[in-house]
Write a protein that holds these residues in place. Structure first.
Motif: not given
Ligand code: ATP
Ligand code: MG
Length: 381
Positions: A125-126, A171, A177, A186, A188, A194-199
């Motif tokens: 993400n970073a 950013c 967000t 979720f 962006t 992205g699948t939005g499953l990371g966090l």
């Molecule tokens: N370090 C960060 N800086 C800025 N925005 C972030 C950061 N980490 C997460 N985000 C925002 O939070 C959203 C959700 O993050 P998440 O990791 O859940 O999903 P993803 O990165 O979009 O997809 P995935 O991790 O499943 O590939 C991201 O799409 C991004 O908009």
């Protein structure tokens, strides 16, 4: 959300079982096909795709909190250090990775693979938040929250915690967000990125370990994610690792392998020899008894099939142990462990590996049994 989680978890669980069969058999075929055979390349592709699918499945299982986890007492500084190389590879060369280990960090109790998963998700993400060049900082430390602090901070509970923080100068996030960041699916990011499953996964892991997590982020100001895991009061366990190699190998220890299915016997013997063990092979329990008479005290481990004609694996093991109580046995079977369990419970000291297994599975089982065994007494059989 709960039901999506349950659905995903159920599918992932079945999927995982199928994948382990695909991986196990591919591994076995690769062992029996000549190393120069062009089929090896095709098989390696199958293995890589199955392993990639297994990784995705694991992600889904953690998200649904269904993964079998193996928590142990950890020194987070050690666990983080171990993943730095992998993280550097993930984030690329234009981003600097700074590691600031805290002093005298308290132990925590959790599954080390979950720490890896948290770090991988946060660092990716970073990385995505940093346009070209920038830096990511990973920190650890101790933190104590008292009742007064917790009254002011929603979601915090009093106690001693170990902090794991990941910051970036990317950013940052706007309010919308930030409010939705932990929501599963979720994102962006553009479709396919992205699948939005990371966090959501990170959140699940932290909750599973009774911790809490906070995001501090503002547009253009970067992001800091702080995770607090409850302090564990036991000292961290010593790790059993073999430096520099992923698959633990042997040092010539002797393993007596008993398996009535001849091709399978050959494959297992090859696997063990590649792993650095000395192998005595028997295609029947009678042959095994004869070998045991001859090599007695030199045998470090009995690896035996459970269901065989003449004598089953359990009786064979008991018979050999009557001469040599310290001899450890690893049972293997295509049936579940129930075939050797008394009333559904495996005896302590009974080790079991389910067929089909990969070389890596076998390596880990054998290595751990030999590492944990009590000192052998020299005795004649
Ligand atoms: N370090 C960060 N800086 C800025 N925005 C972030 C950061 N980490 C997460 N985000 C925002 O939070 C959203 C959700 O993050 P998440 O990791 O859940 O999903 P993803 O990165 O979009 O997809 P995935 O991790 O499943 O590939 C991201 O799409 C991004 O908009
Ligand atoms: Mg992500």
């Amino acid at each position: 959300m709960e039901s999506i989680g349950r659905l995903a978890g159920g599918v992932a669980h079945d999927f995982n079982n199928m994948l382990s069969v695909i991986i196990g058999y591919t591994d076995l075929i690769m062992e029996s096909v000549d190393a120069r055979d062009p089929l090896q390349k095709d098989l390696a592709e199958i293995l890589a795709a199955a392993q990639h699918s297994a990784d995705i499945t694991r992600q889904l299982l953690t998200f649904a909190r269904k993964q079998n986890i193996a928590p142990r007492v950890l020194d987070l500084n050690e666990t983080v250090s171990d993943t730095l190389k992998m993280l550097r590879r993930l984030i690329g060369e234009d981003i600097e990775l700074i590691w600031l280990p805290g002093d005298h960090v308290w132990p925590v109790q959790m599954d080390p693979s979950q720490v890896d998963q948290i770090l991988a998700n946060l660092c990716v993400n970073a990385r995505d938040a940093i346009e070209e060049v920038g830096k990511i900082t990973i920190e650890t430390g101790n933190a104590t929250f008292d009742a007064a602090y917790c009254a002011d901070h929603d979601g915090f509970f009093p106690g001693d915690y170990v902090l794991l923080a990941v910051s970036d100068d990317g950013c940052g996030m706007d309010k919308d967000t930030l409010d939705n960041a932990f929501e599963p699916f979720f994102t962006t990011k553009e479709v396919g990125k992205g699948t939005g499953l990371g966090l959501a996964t990170v959140y699940g892991i932290v909750k599973q370990n009774n911790g809490f997590i906070n995001i501090y982020s503002e547009p253009q100001q970067g992001t800091t994610i702080r995770i607090y895991i409850s302090r564990c009061n036991e000292p961290s366990e010593k790790r059993v690792t073999v430096p520099g190699i992923d698959i633990p190998t042997g040092h010539g220890e002797t393993i007596l392998v008993v398996e009535d299915e001849k091709t399978n016997l050959q494959l297992i013997v090859r696997m063990l020899e590649i792993l650095g063990y000395t192998v005595l092979d028997a295609s029947s329990p009678q042959r095994a008894l004869a070998l045991a008479e001859e090599y007695g005290n030199n045998i470090d481990l009995l690896l035996t099939d459970v269901v065989m004609p003449e004598m089953n694996g359990r009786d064979l093991s008991a018979h050999l142990q009557s001469f040599r109580p310290e001899l450890q046995t690893l049972f293997m079977s295509g049936y579940t462990a129930n075939v050797i369990a008394h009333h559904g419970v495996l005896d302590k000291d009974v080790h079991f590996i389910q067929k089909p297994f990969s070389k890596a599975d076998l390596a880990a089982k054998v290595y751990n049994i030999l590492a944990d065994r009590p000192a052998m007494q020299v005795q004649s059989m």
